[in-house]
Motif scaffolding. Structure first.
Motif, PDB file in Angstrom:
ATOM      1  N   ASP A   1      73.514  62.457  12.583  1.00  0.00           N
ATOM      2  CA  ASP A   1      74.565  63.429  12.914  1.00  0.00           C
ATOM      3  C   ASP A   1      74.387  63.910  14.345  1.00  0.00           C
ATOM      4  OD1 ASP A   1      73.941  64.684   9.631  1.00  0.00           O
ATOM      5  OD2 ASP A   1      75.633  63.416  10.225  1.00  0.00           O
ATOM      6  N   SER A   2      75.435  64.511  14.871  1.00  0.00           N
ATOM      7  CA  SER A   2      75.389  65.047  16.239  1.00  0.00           C
ATOM      8  C   SER A   2      74.870  64.013  17.217  1.00  0.00           C
ATOM      9  CB  SER A   2      74.507  66.307  16.287  1.00  0.00           C
ATOM     10  OG  SER A   2      74.988  67.301  15.409  1.00  0.00           O
ATOM     11  N   LEU A   3      75.418  62.831  17.128  1.00  0.00           N
ATOM     12  CA  LEU A   3      74.940  61.722  17.958  1.00  0.00           C
ATOM     13  C   LEU A   3      75.188  61.985  19.435  1.00  0.00           C
ATOM     14  CD1 LEU A   3      75.926  58.808  15.610  1.00  0.00           C
ATOM     15  CD2 LEU A   3      73.649  59.157  16.578  1.00  0.00           C
ATOM     16  N   ARG A   4      74.221  61.549  20.233  1.00  0.00           N
ATOM     17  CA  ARG A   4      74.275  61.708  21.691  1.00  0.00           C
ATOM     18  C   ARG A   4      74.280  60.325  22.329  1.00  0.00           C
ATOM     19  NH1 ARG A   4      69.303  65.924  21.532  1.00  0.00           N
ATOM     20  NH2 ARG A   4      68.171  63.986  21.999  1.00  0.00           N
ATOM     21  N   PRO A   5      74.715  60.229  23.565  1.00  0.00           N
ATOM     22  CA  PRO A   5      74.726  58.909  24.224  1.00  0.00           C
ATOM     23  C   PRO A   5      73.360  58.227  24.242  1.00  0.00           C
ATOM     24  CG  PRO A   5      76.077  60.442  25.445  1.00  0.00           C
ATOM     25  CD  PRO A   5      75.419  61.248  24.353  1.00  0.00           C
ATOM     26  N   ASP A   6      72.276  58.996  24.358  1.00  0.00           N
ATOM     27  CA  ASP A   6      70.964  58.360  24.410  1.00  0.00           C
ATOM     28  C   ASP A   6      70.453  57.926  23.043  1.00  0.00           C
ATOM     29  OD1 ASP A   6      68.847  61.348  24.821  1.00  0.00           O
ATOM     30  OD2 ASP A   6      70.481  60.882  23.441  1.00  0.00           O
ATOM     31  N   ASP A   7      71.224  58.141  21.988  1.00  0.00           N
ATOM     32  CA  ASP A   7      70.871  57.602  20.677  1.00  0.00           C
ATOM     33  C   ASP A   7      71.327  56.153  20.506  1.00  0.00           C
ATOM     34  OD1 ASP A   7      71.755  60.772  19.210  1.00  0.00           O
ATOM     35  OD2 ASP A   7      69.737  60.012  19.646  1.00  0.00           O
ATOM     36  N   ALA A   8      72.073  55.633  21.438  1.00  0.00           N
ATOM     37  CA  ALA A   8      72.600  54.276  21.310  1.00  0.00           C
ATOM     38  C   ALA A   8      71.485  53.237  21.334  1.00  0.00           C
ATOM     39  CB  ALA A   8      73.582  53.999  22.439  1.00  0.00           C
ATOM     40  N   GLY A   9      71.719  52.156  20.596  1.00  0.00           N
ATOM     41  CA  GLY A   9      70.753  51.070  20.564  1.00  0.00           C
ATOM     42  C   GLY A   9      70.846  50.316  19.259  1.00  0.00           C
ATOM     43  N   SER A  10      69.972  49.342  19.113  1.00  0.00           N
ATOM     44  CA  SER A  10      69.878  48.611  17.852  1.00  0.00           C
ATOM     45  C   SER A  10      68.840  49.311  16.984  1.00  0.00           C
ATOM     46  CB  SER A  10      69.461  47.164  18.117  1.00  0.00           C
ATOM     47  OG  SER A  10      69.312  46.462  16.895  1.00  0.00           O
ATOM     48  N   TYR A  11      69.250  49.706  15.807  1.00  0.00           N
ATOM     49  CA  TYR A  11      68.351  50.417  14.897  1.00  0.00           C
ATOM     50  C   TYR A  11      67.750  49.418  13.919  1.00  0.00           C
ATOM     51  CZ  TYR A  11      69.437  54.945  16.770  1.00  0.00           C
ATOM     52  OH  TYR A  11      69.537  56.032  17.606  1.00  0.00           O
ATOM     53  N   VAL A  12      66.443  49.410  13.893  1.00  0.00           N
ATOM     54  CA  VAL A  12      65.685  48.427  13.130  1.00  0.00           C
ATOM     55  C   VAL A  12      64.814  49.161  12.120  1.00  0.00           C
ATOM     56  CG1 VAL A  12      64.051  46.513  13.279  1.00  0.00           C
ATOM     57  CG2 VAL A  12      65.622  46.973  15.177  1.00  0.00           C
ATOM     58  N   CYS A  13      64.762  48.637  10.887  1.00  0.00           N
ATOM     59  CA  CYS A  13      63.836  49.213   9.918  1.00  0.00           C
ATOM     60  C   CYS A  13      62.658  48.259   9.710  1.00  0.00           C
ATOM     61  CB  CYS A  13      64.523  49.531   8.594  1.00  0.00           C
ATOM     62  SG  CYS A  13      65.163  48.113   7.685  1.00  0.00           S
ATOM     63  N   ALA A  14      61.577  48.830   9.241  1.00  0.00           N
ATOM     64  CA  ALA A  14      60.353  48.060   9.048  1.00  0.00           C
ATOM     65  C   ALA A  14      59.599  48.621   7.852  1.00  0.00           C
ATOM     66  CB  ALA A  14      59.487  48.112  10.300  1.00  0.00           C
ATOM     67  N   ALA A  15      58.756  47.796   7.257  1.00  0.00           N
ATOM     68  CA  ALA A  15      57.996  48.206   6.079  1.00  0.00           C
ATOM     69  C   ALA A  15      56.529  47.858   6.248  1.00  0.00           C
ATOM     70  CB  ALA A  15      58.559  47.528   4.832  1.00  0.00           C
ATOM     71  N   THR A  16      55.700  48.671   5.616  1.00  0.00           N
ATOM     72  CA  THR A  16      54.273  48.405   5.600  1.00  0.00           C
ATOM     73  C   THR A  16      53.742  48.648   4.198  1.00  0.00           C
ATOM     74  OG1 THR A  16      52.180  48.825   6.746  1.00  0.00           O
ATOM     75  CG2 THR A  16      53.533  50.741   6.223  1.00  0.00           C
ATOM     76  N   THR A  17      52.480  48.282   4.000  1.00  0.00           N
ATOM     77  CA  THR A  17      51.922  48.296   2.655  1.00  0.00           C
ATOM     78  C   THR A  17      50.647  49.122   2.548  1.00  0.00           C
ATOM     79  OG1 THR A  17      50.706  46.262   3.154  1.00  0.00           O
ATOM     80  CG2 THR A  17      52.847  46.009   2.098  1.00  0.00           C
ATOM     81  N   ASN A  18      50.404  49.560   1.302  1.00  0.00           N
ATOM     82  CA  ASN A  18      49.100  50.081   0.903  1.00  0.00           C
ATOM     83  C   ASN A  18      48.593  51.233   1.761  1.00  0.00           C
ATOM     84  OD1 ASN A  18      48.786  48.161  -1.257  1.00  0.00           O
ATOM     85  ND2 ASN A  18      48.346  46.621   0.294  1.00  0.00           N
ATOM     86  N   LYS A  19      49.464  52.151   2.078  1.00  0.00           N
ATOM     87  CA  LYS A  19      49.063  53.330   2.824  1.00  0.00           C
ATOM     88  C   LYS A  19      48.927  54.511   1.855  1.00  0.00           C
ATOM     89  CE  LYS A  19      49.128  51.428   6.900  1.00  0.00           C
ATOM     90  NZ  LYS A  19      49.375  50.040   6.496  1.00  0.00           N
ATOM     91  N   PRO A  20      47.938  55.389   2.081  1.00  0.00           N
ATOM     92  CA  PRO A  20      47.806  56.568   1.211  1.00  0.00           C
ATOM     93  C   PRO A  20      48.946  57.548   1.437  1.00  0.00           C
ATOM     94  CG  PRO A  20      46.266  56.684   3.054  1.00  0.00           C
ATOM     95  CD  PRO A  20      46.917  55.326   3.128  1.00  0.00           C
TER      96      PRO A  20
END
Length: 131
Positions: free
Chosen positions: A84-103
């Motif tokens: 929400d309330s997006l600003r010009p500097d929020d532009a870009g490619s949004y990438v998600c990532a996953a990791t394992t076995n963290k407490p």
């Protein structure tokens, strides 16, 4: 094999909103945390925030607090980034990532937001912001 697919990007005006999705397939109980990053050409992936898939606890960078919200669906296989309330500097490619076995406590650390801690990556969804 785990795959992550982002969707929901697009063109929005400053001040507008978007909701991005990160759909996972192949997740097991070992996949504990998901993070969001913003990528722009020539720049390292910028941290946005992360979530513990088991508890829904989140950790976001200060620049998006109060504007962006990370959440999971009830199945634990889709993560969302409400922007929400997006600003010009929020532009870009949004990438998600996953990791394992963290407490559980790991979600509250700086490492949870670090691109160096994630093994599985999506390809990104583009967010453009322009009036």
């Amino acid at each position: 094999q785990v795959t992550l697919v982002e969707s929901g990007g697009g063109l929005v005006q400053p001040g507008g909103s978007l909701r991005l999705s990160c759909q996972a397939s192949g997740f097991t109980m070992a996949h504990t945390n998901i993070a969001w990053f913003r990528q722009n050409p020539g720049w390292p992936r910028a941290e946005v925030g992360c979530i513990d898939r088991r508890t829904g606890t989140t950790n976001s960078v200060p620049s998006v607090k109060g504007r962006f919200t990370i959440s999971m669906d009830n199945t634990g296989n889709t993560a969302y980034l409400q922007m929400d309330s997006l600003r010009p500097d929020d532009a870009g490619s949004y990438v998600c990532a996953a990791t394992t076995n963290k407490p559980h406590a790991w979600v509250q650390t700086r490492q949870c937001r670090s691109r160096h801690e994630y093994e599985t990556w999506g390809r990104g969804t583009q967010v453009n912001i322009s009036s």
